[in-house]
Design a protein around this motif. Structure first.
Motif, PDB file in Angstrom:
ATOM      1  N   LYS B   6       0.819  -1.209   0.000  1.00 19.66           N
ATOM      2  CA  LYS B   6       0.000   0.000   0.000  1.00 19.66           C
ATOM      3  C   LYS B   6       0.854   1.259   0.000  1.00 19.66           C
ATOM      4  O   LYS B   6       1.601   1.506   0.942  1.00 19.66           O
ATOM      5  N   ASP B   7       0.697   2.045  -1.031  1.00 15.50           N
ATOM      6  CA  ASP B   7       1.302   3.388  -1.111  1.00 15.50           C
ATOM      7  C   ASP B   7       2.786   3.449  -0.754  1.00 15.50           C
ATOM      8  O   ASP B   7       3.229   4.344  -0.046  1.00 15.50           O
ATOM      9  N   ILE B   8       3.549   2.500  -1.229  1.00 15.00           N
ATOM     10  CA  ILE B   8       4.988   2.516  -0.934  1.00 15.00           C
ATOM     11  C   ILE B   8       5.684   3.583  -1.796  1.00 15.00           C
ATOM     12  O   ILE B   8       5.497   3.631  -3.011  1.00 15.00           O
ATOM     13  N   VAL B   9       6.459   4.453  -1.126  1.00 14.40           N
ATOM     14  CA  VAL B   9       7.248   5.465  -1.821  1.00 14.40           C
ATOM     15  C   VAL B   9       8.699   5.333  -1.361  1.00 14.40           C
ATOM     16  O   VAL B   9       8.964   5.130  -0.181  1.00 14.40           O
ATOM     17  N   HIS B  16      12.517  10.132  -6.987  1.00 13.13           N
ATOM     18  CA  HIS B  16      11.599   9.036  -6.682  1.00 13.13           C
ATOM     19  C   HIS B  16      11.971   7.806  -7.489  1.00 13.13           C
ATOM     20  O   HIS B  16      11.925   7.822  -8.710  1.00 13.13           O
ATOM     21  N   LYS B  19       7.352   5.075  -6.977  1.00  6.04           N
ATOM     22  CA  LYS B  19       6.288   6.068  -6.748  1.00  6.04           C
ATOM     23  C   LYS B  19       4.984   5.371  -6.399  1.00  6.04           C
ATOM     24  O   LYS B  19       4.491   4.576  -7.191  1.00  6.04           O
ATOM     25  N   THR B  20       4.441   5.697  -5.256  1.00  4.78           N
ATOM     26  CA  THR B  20       3.172   5.138  -4.784  1.00  4.78           C
ATOM     27  C   THR B  20       2.827   3.784  -5.377  1.00  4.78           C
ATOM     28  O   THR B  20       2.018   3.657  -6.288  1.00  4.78           O
ATOM     29  N   LEU B  21       3.466   2.808  -4.808  1.00  6.17           N
ATOM     30  CA  LEU B  21       3.303   1.436  -5.273  1.00  6.17           C
ATOM     31  C   LEU B  21       2.093   0.808  -4.590  1.00  6.17           C
ATOM     32  O   LEU B  21       1.966   0.854  -3.371  1.00  6.17           O
ATOM     33  N   ASN B  22       1.198   0.229  -5.381  1.00  6.46           N
ATOM     34  CA  ASN B  22       0.013  -0.436  -4.846  1.00  6.46           C
ATOM     35  C   ASN B  22      -0.258  -1.707  -5.624  1.00  6.46           C
ATOM     36  O   ASN B  22      -0.430  -1.664  -6.833  1.00  6.46           O
ATOM     37  N   SER B  56       7.507   5.819   2.905  1.00  2.00           N
ATOM     38  CA  SER B  56       6.154   5.739   3.475  1.00  2.00           C
ATOM     39  C   SER B  56       5.429   4.551   2.871  1.00  2.00           C
ATOM     40  O   SER B  56       5.924   3.913   1.955  1.00  2.00           O
ATOM     41  N   GLY B  57       4.232   4.267   3.402  1.00  2.12           N
ATOM     42  CA  GLY B  57       3.449   3.149   2.893  1.00  2.12           C
ATOM     43  C   GLY B  57       3.580   1.928   3.773  1.00  2.12           C
ATOM     44  O   GLY B  57       4.358   1.921   4.723  1.00  2.12           O
ATOM     45  N   GLN B 210       6.644   3.262 -11.440  1.00  2.79           N
ATOM     46  CA  GLN B 210       5.221   2.979 -11.241  1.00  2.79           C
ATOM     47  C   GLN B 210       4.850   1.614 -11.805  1.00  2.79           C
ATOM     48  O   GLN B 210       5.266   1.252 -12.908  1.00  2.79           O
TER      49      GLN B 210
END
Lengths: 257, 243, 283
Positions: B6-9, B16, B19-22, B56-57, B210
Motif C-alpha cells: 500500500k502506497d509505498i514510496v 523518486h 512512486k506510490t506502489l500499490n 512511506s506506505g 510505477q
C-alpha cells in the motif's frame, strides 16, 4: 644465443637473496674475527648457547617480541576487519578512505616522538602495553585499507541474502563473512605481525630501552660493536618470518593490488 | 489477500525511485513484473524484503504489517540475478544453509536436502563445490537454497538474466514445477517479454517507478506500452514478407 | 537501533585511525610555537625562524628526497626489468619461494648487513686485503656513512626491489597481462611495443599508489640511515629525532618545527599527486 645469459643471471639473483641469510648465520657462529683476517679465531655454537643462559637476555627478548607481535597482529586484524566494514560501506567512504591513508604520511618514529607526551600521561611509556598500543596505531591503517577490497557490493549481497534466508547478524558473520574472509584474515594477520616484528624506531621511543624487543637488541649490540651477538639476534629476527613465509606465501599478495 | 502493498514510496537523493506502489497478490501465485533496467524494480523488491526501508506506505503479509520487521524475521527470500552460492560450502551445505540457520536436526536436514536435490535434478552433485557447476546448475542450487526454507514470499530479480537461451528455457520449466510442488508465492521480475507472460499467473508492467498490474493476460497484451503489440506486428510483418 | 553499530564502528575509526595522528600533529604544532614544552614560556615564532634560517631542515629534506628518489627509481626500474625478463622462471616453485625470502628481512638487519659488508673493516675490505688491493683498513673507500649515501641507497634497494618484483608478478597475473600481450601482438604490435605500450603502463598504473607510499616510507625511514648515514646532512627522521631527544632544550622545539614542516610538505605533495585524478577513483 641471446637466451644463454638468463640462467646465469637467475642463479646470481638466487645467490644474492641467500647471501644475507648465510652471512648472518656464519657471523653468528663466529667470534674474534679481527681485521684483516679472512677467517675468525673461533667458529662454533658458543654464541648460540648463550641464548639459553641469561647472558645477553636474547631468549627474553625473543619471548617479548613474540608476545608483542602476536598481540598487535590479533588486535589489528580483528578490529581492522570489523571497522573497515563500517568505513567502506559508509556513504562517504571515499573521504574516509583518504583519511585512512593519512597516518602513512608521518614516519612511525616521528609519530611516536610527537605522541610520547600522551603516552606518558596515560602511563603507557616504557612498558609492553604502551609498545603494543603504539604499534597497533601504525598497523591499524594498514589492516583497514587491506580489507577495503573485501567489502564490495557482492559481499553486501551475500550478507543481505543471508539475512533474507533468516540469518541473524551474528550468523551472518560466523557462517558467511568470516569463512569467506578466511584467507584475507590470514594474510592480514601475517602482515601486521611482520609490521610489529620488524618495528624499531617507534618501539625505541615508546619503550625507552626498557622494552627490549629483538630489533632493539640488534641495535644495542651494534652500538656495543658486538657484531656476533648482533648477527645472532638478526638470525632470531629473520628466521621465524622465513618459516611463516614458507607456509603462507601464496596468501601474502592475494588481493593486495 | 496474502500480500498487500500500500502506497509505498522510496526516493534516493530526492529522486523518486518507487512512486506510490500499490498491488496485491494471492497465496501460491506468481506475479511477473516486466520492466527495463532502472525502472525501480530492484528497489521495489529490496523494499519488500526489508533490505531497503520505504519512505512511506505499508507492506502487509498474511494480514500482518511487516514494515518494522528485520529482513531475517520476514520469511521473505530475495534472490539476486547472480546465484551467490557460498564458495566455501559444497552444494549440499549451500542448500542446507537456511535450515542450518534455523538449527534443524541433522537427520531432518539430510532428508529435506536430499529431496530437494532430487527435485532440482542435481543427483550426484551434492559433494561438489560451486565452482565445479555450470551456470544453470548453480542457479538451480540457488533456487533450492531459497525454496527449502519454505519462504512466505520469494522475490526473484532477473534470475535467468545471465543464462543462455536454452538453459533459460529449461529453468523456466523447472521453476514452474517447483513453485507448484512447494506452493510458493513469488514476485518474478524480468525484462524479457516472453518470460513475463510465461511465468506469471498475473502480469505487471513497471515503468519509471510505477507499477501497473493487469487484470488478465489479455489486458497486458492489448496495452501498447508493454510492447507486446509491437512484437506481434514484427512477427506478422515477417510472415507477410516471407509469404 | 539499526544505526547504532555502524556508529560505534565509525567512532572507533576516528579514535584509532585519525585522532592519535591529529593529536600528535597538534602537539607538535603547539610545541613548535612554544605553547607547550618544559622550558617554553608562550607563543613565539623564534623556533620557526631558527629552523627556516639555519637551512638544515631543507638540506635534510632535499637530501632525503634525493635518496628516496634514486632508490625508488632503481628499485622500480630493476623490478620491472626482472619481472618482464624472468616472469616465467619466477613462477616455478623453488624460485617463487626464493623471491619471497627478502620480505623476511627487516630494515634493522639490512642496515646491519650492509654495514658488515661495506665498512672499512667489513667483508669486502677483507677480500680486498686478501687480494692485496688495499694495505690498511683506511685504504678502503667510504661506502657507508658517506656523503653520497651509497650504503643507504643499497640498503633501500635491497629492501624495496624484491617487494616490487612480487607486486609486479601479481599484477601480471591479476590483470591477465599475458593474454593482453598476445592480443596486442595479434593486433600487430612487436615485442618491444608490447612491453612499452601494454605491460609497462599497466604495471606502473596499478602500482602507482604503492610507489608513492614507498617513496614516503623511504623519505621518513629511520633505522637504515641511523646505521649507515653520515653526520650532516642527515635523513629527516634521524634529524628530527636527534633534535627532539636532545639535552639542549631549545632544540626540542626546533625538532617539532621540523616534524610539522615535514608532515605538511608530504601531505601537500600527496594531495597534489592524487586529488586531480580523483575522478577515476582512488585505487
Amino acid at each position: 644465443m641471446k637466451r644463454y645469459w638468463k640462467p646465469f643471471f637467475l642463479s646470481f639473483l638466487v645467490l644474492l637473496v641467500l647471501f644475507p641469510f648465510t652471512y648472518m648465520v656464519l657471523l653468528s657462529l663466529m667470534s674474534g674475527w679481527q681485521f684483516p683476517d679472512f677467517l675468525p679465531s673461533y667458529f662454533g655454537f658458543k654464541n648460540w648457547a648463550t641464548i639459553m643462559t641469561s647472558e645477553g637476555g636474547l631468549l627474553q627478548s625473543f619471548v617479548i617480541s613474540v608476545i608483542i607481535s602476536l598481540s598487535v597482529a590479533i588486535v589489528t586484524t580483528i578490529s581492522g576487519f570489523f571497522i573497515s566494514r563500517v568505513v567502506y560501506y559508509h556513504p562517504k567512504s571515499k573521504v574516509l578512505n583518504v583519511l585512512a591513508y593519512f597516518p602513512y604520511i608521518l614516519a612511525p618514529v616521528v609519530f611516536a616522538a610527537c605522541l610520547s607526551f600522551f603516552f606518558i600521561k596515560l602511563g603507557l611509556f616504557g612498558n609492553v602495553t604502551g609498545v603494543v598500543v603504539a604499534q597497533f596505531l601504525i598497523a591499524f591503517p594498514y589492516a583497514l585499507i587491506f580489507f577495503s577490497s573485501f567489502w564490495n557490493q557482492k559481499m553486501k549481497s551475500y550478507a543481505d541474502l543471508t539475512a533474507t534466508l533468516g540469518g541473524s547478524r551474528l550468523q551472518t558473520y560466523t557462517k558467511v563473512l568470516l569463512p569467506m574472509a578466511k584467507s584475507m584474515l590470514l594474510v592480514c594477520f601475517f602482515q601486521t605481525f611482520l609490521i610489529s616484528w620488524f618495528e624499531y624506531g617507534l618501539t625505541s621511543i615508546i619503550g625507552i630501552g626498557k622494552v627490549q624487543t629483538l630489533t632493539i637488541k640488534v641495535f644495542l649490540f651494534i652500538k656495543e660493536a658486538n657484531y656476533y651477538y648482533g648477527a645472532l639476534s638478526c638470525c632470531l629476527l629473520i628466521f621465524p618470518p622465513v618459516v611463516l613465509l614458507y607456509f603462507n606465501k601464496r596468501y601474502v599478495f592475494k588481493k593486495m593490488v | 489477500m496474502f500480500l498487500e502493498i500500500k502506497d509505498i514510496v522510496k526516493s534516493f537523493h530526492n529522486e523518486h525511485v518507487v512512486k506510490t506502489l500499490n498491488f496485491q497478490l494471492e497465496a501460491h501465485q506468481t506475479l511477473s513484473i516486466l520492466g527495463k533496467s532502472g525502472c525501480g524494480k530492484t528497489t521495489m523488491l529490496k523494499t519488500i524484503a526489508g533490505l531497503v526501508s520505504p519512505d512511506s506506505g505499508s507492506i502487509i503479509l498474511n494480514g500482518e504489517r511487516i514494515n518494522d520487521k528485520k529482513p531475517s524475521e520476514r520469511n521473505i527470500v530475495y534472490l539476486y540475478q547472480e546465484d551467490l552460492l557460498f564458495p566455501h560450502l559444497n552444494i549440499f551445505e549451500n542448500i542446507a544453509f537456511g535450515l542450518r540457520l534455523k538449527k534443524l536436526s541433522n537427520t531432518d536436514i539430510t532428508e529435506r536436502v536430499s529431496q530437494m536435490i532430487k527435485s532440482l535434478e542435481l543427483e550426484g552433485q551434492a559433494k561438489k563445490m560451486p565452482n565445479q557447476l555450470s551456470g544453470g546448475q548453480r542457479q538451480r542450487v540457488s533456487f533450492g537454497r531459497a525454496i527449502i526454507t519454505e519462504p512466505s514470499l520469494l522475490l526473484l530479480d532477473e534470475p535467468f538474466g545471465s543464462l543462455d537461451a536454452g538453459t533459460r528455457q529449461r529453468m523456466q520449466v523447472l521453476f514452474k514445477k517447483l513453485t507448484k510442488e512447494y506452493q510458493i508465492t513469488s514476485l518474478f521480475v524480468t525484462h524479457d517479454l516472453k518470460e513475463a507472460v510465461l511465468m506469471g499467473d498475473k502480469i505487471g508492467y513497471m515503468h519509471k517507478g510505477q507499477l501497473k498490474v493487469y487484470e488478465g493476460k489479455k489486458e497486458f497484451i492489448n496495452d501498447p506500452n508493454t510492447g507486446v503489440q509491437h512484437e506481434i506486428a514484427f512477427w506478422d510483418g515477417l510472415k507477410v514478407n516471407s509469404d | 537501533m539499526k544505526n547504532r553499530i555502524p556508529h560505534i564502528g565509525l567512532v572507533l575509526f576516528v579514535l584509532i585511525g585519525i585522532l592519535p595522528f591529529a593529536l600528535a600533529f597538534i602537539y607538535a604544532l603547539l610545541y613548535s610555537f612554544g605553547v607547550v614544552g618544559v622550558v617554553n614560556t608562550g607563543f613565539t615564532f623564534k623556533f620557526w625562524l631558527a629552523v627556516l634560517q639555519s637551512g638544515e631542515f631543507f638540506k635534510s629534506l632535499i637530501y632525503s628526497a634525493l635518496i628516496a628518489f634514486v632508490s625508488m627509481a632503481a628499485s622500480v626500474g630493476g623490478a620491472l626489468w626482472i619481472t618482464i625478463q624472468f616472469r616465467q622462471n619466477l613462477e616455478k616453485k623453488f624460485l617463487s619461494f626464493i623471491a619471497y625470502l627478502p620480505l623476511a628481512i627487516p630494515g634493522v638487519v639490512t642496515g646491519f648487513f650492509i654495514f658488515q659488508l661495506l665498512s672499512k673493516s667489513g667483508f669486502f675490505a677483507r677480500i680486498s686485503y686478501a687480494f692485496g688491493w688495499i694495505r690498511e683498513a683506511t685504504d678502503f673507500p667510504d661506502l657507508v656513512n658517506d656523503t653520497f649515501a651509497l650504503g643507504i641507497n643499497l640498503a633501500f634497494i635491497t629492501m624495496v626491489l624484491p617487494f616490487f618484483v612480487l607486486l609486479f608478478l601479481n599484477v601480471f597475473k591479476n590483470e591477465r597481462l599475458d593474454e593482453l600481450s598476445i592480443l596486442a601482438q595479434s593486433l600487430g604490435a612487436n615485442p618491444r611495443q608490447v612491453v612499452q605500450r601494454i605491460q609497462l603502463p599497466i604495471l606502473l598504473k596499478k602500482a602507482r599508489i604503492l610507489i608513492v607510499l614507498y617513496f614516503i616510507f623511504l623519505l621518513g625511514s629511520y633505522e637504515v640511515p641511523l646505521i649507515l648515514g653520515q653526520e650532516s646532512p642527515q635523513m629527516l627522521s634521524v634529524l628530527i629525532i636527534r633534535e627532539i631527544k636532545q639535552y639542549d632544550l631549545d632544540k626540542i622545539s626546533e625538532g617539532y618545527v621540523a616534524a610539522v614542516l615535514y608532515t605538511i610538505i608530504v601531505s601537500a605533495t600527496v594531495l597534489f599527486l592524487f586529488l586531480p585524478k580523483r575522478k577515476n577513483a582512488l585505487i
